[in-house]
Design a protein around this motif. Sequence first.
Motif, PDB file in Angstrom:
ATOM      1  N   ALA A 172      99.277 -37.455 -33.805  1.00 54.70           N
ATOM      2  CA  ALA A 172     100.598 -36.837 -33.821  1.00 54.70           C
ATOM      3  C   ALA A 172     101.499 -37.455 -34.885  1.00 54.70           C
TER       4      ALA A 172
ATOM      5  N   SER B 227      97.572 -26.757 -27.223  1.00 52.10           N
ATOM      6  CA  SER B 227      98.898 -27.302 -27.457  1.00 52.10           C
ATOM      7  C   SER B 227      99.073 -27.639 -28.933  1.00 52.10           C
ATOM      8  N   TRP B 228      99.505 -28.876 -29.277  1.00 55.69           N
ATOM      9  CA  TRP B 228      99.725 -29.207 -30.691  1.00 55.69           C
ATOM     10  C   TRP B 228      98.412 -29.177 -31.459  1.00 55.69           C
TER      11      TRP B 228
ATOM     12  N   ALA C 216     100.831 -24.653 -29.746  1.00 54.10           N
ATOM     13  CA  ALA C 216     102.189 -24.995 -30.166  1.00 54.10           C
ATOM     14  C   ALA C 216     102.238 -24.840 -31.682  1.00 54.10           C
TER      15      ALA C 216
END
Length: 88
Positions: free
Chosen positions: A2, A38-39, A72
């Motif tokens: 991330a 998600s991400w 996302a």
Amino acid sequence: PAAGEPQATVAALEAIAAWAVGQVGSGSATPLLVYGKSWGGGRAFELCERLGGGGDAGSSLRVAGLVLACPALALEEGRAARLEALGD
């Protein structure tokens, strides 16, 4: 991942995918199914774009499909067209 640069993350994912495909008996003939949640959906999308464009000069990976679960994805201009282009 991330906190890393997206390009570095995608390059690492490409290396992992190449290793995994290399572990299979049929090697580069093995279709690759990419999953992102998600991400990770954004990174999966970027990986498929990179591989769809030939990846790096030595890449022989063949993407068979992209699966996104609760992605996302940033709503940047042109993303829908780029996603649609992956199906070509």
